[in-house]
Design an enzyme around this catalytic site. Structure first.
Site, PDB file in Angstrom:
ATOM      1  N   LYS A  14      25.735  41.186 -12.943  1.00 58.20           N
ATOM      2  CA  LYS A  14      26.967  41.928 -12.862  1.00 58.20           C
ATOM      3  C   LYS A  14      28.307  41.672 -13.536  1.00 58.20           C
ATOM      4  O   LYS A  14      28.825  42.325 -14.279  1.00 58.20           O
ATOM      5  CB  LYS A  14      27.311  42.447 -11.284  1.00 58.20           C
ATOM      6  CG  LYS A  14      26.009  43.122 -10.516  1.00 58.20           C
ATOM      7  CD  LYS A  14      26.416  43.732  -9.159  1.00 58.20           C
ATOM      8  CE  LYS A  14      27.091  42.570  -8.172  1.00 58.20           C
ATOM      9  NZ  LYS A  14      25.847  41.603  -7.958  1.00 58.20           N
ATOM     10  N   ARG A 128      23.928  28.592 -11.259  1.00 59.11           N
ATOM     11  CA  ARG A 128      25.360  28.666 -11.528  1.00 59.11           C
ATOM     12  C   ARG A 128      26.074  27.740 -10.599  1.00 59.11           C
ATOM     13  O   ARG A 128      27.282  27.538 -10.636  1.00 59.11           O
ATOM     14  CB  ARG A 128      25.736  30.035 -11.392  1.00 59.11           C
ATOM     15  CG  ARG A 128      27.173  30.444 -11.487  1.00 59.11           C
ATOM     16  CD  ARG A 128      27.567  31.962 -10.820  1.00 59.11           C
ATOM     17  NE  ARG A 128      27.404  32.058  -9.782  1.00 59.11           N
ATOM     18  CZ  ARG A 128      27.504  33.202  -9.113  1.00 59.11           C
ATOM     19  NH1 ARG A 128      27.714  34.460  -9.769  1.00 59.11           N
ATOM     20  NH2 ARG A 128      27.156  33.470  -7.792  1.00 59.11           N
ATOM     21  N   ARG A 134      31.813  28.172  -5.875  1.00 62.44           N
ATOM     22  CA  ARG A 134      31.764  28.953  -4.845  1.00 62.44           C
ATOM     23  C   ARG A 134      31.096  28.648  -3.382  1.00 62.44           C
ATOM     24  O   ARG A 134      29.977  28.313  -3.759  1.00 62.44           O
ATOM     25  CB  ARG A 134      30.807  30.352  -5.455  1.00 62.44           C
ATOM     26  CG  ARG A 134      31.957  31.411  -6.031  1.00 62.44           C
ATOM     27  CD  ARG A 134      31.287  32.440  -6.801  1.00 62.44           C
ATOM     28  NE  ARG A 134      30.517  33.395  -5.865  1.00 62.44           N
ATOM     29  CZ  ARG A 134      30.081  34.634  -6.114  1.00 62.44           C
ATOM     30  NH1 ARG A 134      30.256  35.198  -7.246  1.00 62.44           N
ATOM     31  NH2 ARG A 134      29.563  35.388  -5.081  1.00 62.44           N
ATOM     32  N   ARG A 145      22.672  36.417   1.385  1.00 61.57           N
ATOM     33  CA  ARG A 145      23.405  37.628   0.760  1.00 61.57           C
ATOM     34  C   ARG A 145      22.172  38.483   0.219  1.00 61.57           C
ATOM     35  O   ARG A 145      22.623  39.806   0.019  1.00 61.57           O
ATOM     36  CB  ARG A 145      23.897  36.834  -0.502  1.00 61.57           C
ATOM     37  CG  ARG A 145      25.532  36.404  -0.133  1.00 61.57           C
ATOM     38  CD  ARG A 145      25.832  35.033  -1.069  1.00 61.57           C
ATOM     39  NE  ARG A 145      26.001  35.493  -2.572  1.00 61.57           N
ATOM     40  CZ  ARG A 145      26.076  34.893  -3.506  1.00 61.57           C
ATOM     41  NH1 ARG A 145      26.095  33.683  -3.492  1.00 61.57           N
ATOM     42  NH2 ARG A 145      26.134  35.135  -4.724  1.00 61.57           N
TER      43      ARG A 145
HETATM   44  P1  AP5 Z   1      26.381  37.008 -12.591  1.00 64.64           P
HETATM   45  O1  AP5 Z   1      26.775  37.759 -13.697  1.00 64.64           O
HETATM   46  O2  AP5 Z   1      27.822  35.729 -11.823  1.00 64.64           O
HETATM   47  O3  AP5 Z   1      26.011  37.760 -11.404  1.00 64.64           O
HETATM   48  P2  AP5 Z   1      26.550  38.869 -10.306  1.00 64.64           P
HETATM   49  O4  AP5 Z   1      25.620  39.831 -10.130  1.00 64.64           O
HETATM   50  O5  AP5 Z   1      27.752  39.101 -10.706  1.00 64.64           O
HETATM   51  O6  AP5 Z   1      26.293  37.789  -9.008  1.00 64.64           O
HETATM   52  P3  AP5 Z   1      27.170  37.489  -7.817  1.00 64.64           P
HETATM   53  O7  AP5 Z   1      26.916  36.166  -7.273  1.00 64.64           O
HETATM   54  O8  AP5 Z   1      28.698  37.547  -8.333  1.00 64.64           O
HETATM   55  O9  AP5 Z   1      26.776  38.722  -7.023  1.00 64.64           O
HETATM   56  P4  AP5 Z   1      27.164  39.105  -5.486  1.00 64.64           P
HETATM   57  O10 AP5 Z   1      27.131  40.223  -5.269  1.00 64.64           O
HETATM   58  O11 AP5 Z   1      26.648  38.124  -4.468  1.00 64.64           O
HETATM   59  O12 AP5 Z   1      28.822  38.442  -5.612  1.00 64.64           O
HETATM   60  P5  AP5 Z   1      30.261  39.276  -5.326  1.00 64.64           P
HETATM   61  O13 AP5 Z   1      31.329  38.487  -5.886  1.00 64.64           O
HETATM   62  O14 AP5 Z   1      30.219  40.629  -5.606  1.00 64.64           O
HETATM   63  O15 AP5 Z   1      25.272  35.995 -13.062  1.00 64.64           O
HETATM   64  C1  AP5 Z   1      24.793  34.941 -12.185  1.00 64.64           C
HETATM   65  C2  AP5 Z   1      24.373  34.024 -12.930  1.00 64.64           C
HETATM   66  O16 AP5 Z   1      23.480  34.154 -13.861  1.00 64.64           O
HETATM   67  C3  AP5 Z   1      25.552  33.428 -13.840  1.00 64.64           C
HETATM   68  O17 AP5 Z   1      25.424  31.840 -14.064  1.00 64.64           O
HETATM   69  C4  AP5 Z   1      25.273  33.737 -15.341  1.00 64.64           C
HETATM   70  O18 AP5 Z   1      25.497  33.088 -16.484  1.00 64.64           O
HETATM   71  C5  AP5 Z   1      23.718  33.968 -15.147  1.00 64.64           C
HETATM   72  N1  AP5 Z   1      23.242  35.161 -15.850  1.00 64.64           N
HETATM   73  C6  AP5 Z   1      23.573  36.371 -16.103  1.00 64.64           C
HETATM   74  N2  AP5 Z   1      22.671  37.291 -16.748  1.00 64.64           N
HETATM   75  C7  AP5 Z   1      21.697  36.412 -17.267  1.00 64.64           C
HETATM   76  C8  AP5 Z   1      20.757  36.727 -17.807  1.00 64.64           C
HETATM   77  N3  AP5 Z   1      20.373  37.768 -18.647  1.00 64.64           N
HETATM   78  N4  AP5 Z   1      19.805  35.592 -18.274  1.00 64.64           N
HETATM   79  C9  AP5 Z   1      19.816  34.432 -17.690  1.00 64.64           C
HETATM   80  N5  AP5 Z   1      21.088  34.026 -16.904  1.00 64.64           N
HETATM   81  C10 AP5 Z   1      21.897  35.003 -16.766  1.00 64.64           C
HETATM   82  O19 AP5 Z   1      30.291  39.217  -3.654  1.00 64.64           O
HETATM   83  C11 AP5 Z   1      30.440  37.722  -3.084  1.00 64.64           C
HETATM   84  C12 AP5 Z   1      30.951  38.197  -1.351  1.00 64.64           C
HETATM   85  O20 AP5 Z   1      32.284  38.822  -1.570  1.00 64.64           O
HETATM   86  C13 AP5 Z   1      30.047  39.073  -0.761  1.00 64.64           C
HETATM   87  O21 AP5 Z   1      28.817  38.289  -0.173  1.00 64.64           O
HETATM   88  C14 AP5 Z   1      30.688  39.778   0.201  1.00 64.64           C
HETATM   89  O22 AP5 Z   1      31.132  38.709   1.364  1.00 64.64           O
HETATM   90  C15 AP5 Z   1      32.135  40.029  -0.527  1.00 64.64           C
HETATM   91  N6  AP5 Z   1      32.293  41.282  -1.060  1.00 64.64           N
HETATM   92  C16 AP5 Z   1      32.340  41.524  -2.352  1.00 64.64           C
HETATM   93  N7  AP5 Z   1      32.306  42.967  -2.439  1.00 64.64           N
HETATM   94  C17 AP5 Z   1      32.225  43.490  -1.398  1.00 64.64           C
HETATM   95  C18 AP5 Z   1      32.371  44.897  -1.002  1.00 64.64           C
HETATM   96  N8  AP5 Z   1      32.329  45.754  -1.775  1.00 64.64           N
HETATM   97  N9  AP5 Z   1      32.228  45.019   0.523  1.00 64.64           N
HETATM   98  C19 AP5 Z   1      31.990  44.101   1.406  1.00 64.64           C
HETATM   99  N10 AP5 Z   1      32.047  42.501   1.011  1.00 64.64           N
HETATM  100  C20 AP5 Z   1      32.124  42.413  -0.328  1.00 64.64           C
HETATM  101 MG    MG Z   2      29.485  38.664  -9.732  1.00 64.28          MG
END
Ligand code: AP5
Ligand code: MG
Length: 191
Positions: A14, A128, A134, A145
């Protein structure tokens, strides 16, 4: 104005694809995860509260998410549109967002669902974790998660399917391959 939700489990790309989208289409990136991590870094009260959930792999309460998101969203003057990354994550969040956007006359345009196997997204986050800094990028918390995603976020697929806004994207290719699929859908929307 176009509003796109980039939907997917942890580690499906994402954040990575949001960067590509904002560079090409000049939309405003709203990542609730990034916003919360900024608050943690700044050492605010909200950050401390968010950290107590994030570090366990649990969702931060809706009220905290909304207050911060609303402030960020309304600080942009005349945006082309928004890309929502990691939001909404619960049915309640989706319903409140719909109400807010419909009232303004700019509803969600499409929901792009990055479809990636669990094993692949787990491996991507583990990779990552070597440099992300993180606290939630540890083996146990990644699985937590993913479990929380299945329980609380996955039901949104049906919610947006009913609205005929859901577009599945094969997220298993390279970053460029996935972005080409995403671009095709956004171009359709614009033209
Ligand atoms: P990346 O692009 O970082 O993936 P991502 O989907 O953004 O993963 P996240 O870990 O950020 O998702 P998440 O939903 O757990 O975290 P969030 O910050 O939203 O890619 C991952 C890795 O893969 C990278 O190294 C990248 O380079 C690599 N990659 C990407 N595409 C690739 C490809 N095609 N091929 C190979 N490699 C690739 O949430 C974190 C926490 O915040 C949650 O657990 C919760 O506690 C809180 N939170 C956030 N939003 C909310 C909400 N709306 N409500 C309540 N709590 C929330
Ligand atoms: Mg993310």
């Amino acid at each position: 104005m176009i509003n796109i939700i980039l939907f997917g489990a942890p580690g499906t790309g994402k954040g990575t694809q949001s960067e590509n989208i904002i560079n090409k289409y000049h939309l405003v990136h709203l990542s609730t995860g990034d916003i919360m991590r900024e608050e943690i870094k700044k050492g605010t009260k909200i950050g401390a509260l968010a950290k107590s959930y994030i570090d366990k792999g649990l969702l931060v309460p809706d009220s905290v998410i909304f207050k911060n998101l609303y402030y960020r969203a309304t600080s942009h003057k005349n945006p082309n549109g928004f890309i929502f990354d990691g939001f909404p994550r619960t049915i309640n969040q989706a319903e409140v967002l719909d109400k807010m956007l419909n009232k303004k006359g700019f509803p969600i345009s499409i929901v792009l669902y990055l479809d990636v196997t669990e094993k692949e997204s787990f491996n991507r986050i583990m990779y990552r974790s070597q440099h992300s800094g993180r606290a939630d990028d540890t083996e146990d918390i990644i699985w937590k998660r993913i479990a929380v995603y299945h329980e609380q976020t996955h039901p949104l697929l049906e919610y947006y399917k009913k609205q005929q806004k859901l577009i599945p994207i094969n997220g298993m290719g390279t970053i460029d391959e996935v972005f080409a699929l995403i671009s095709k859908e956004i171009d359709k929307l614009i033209n």
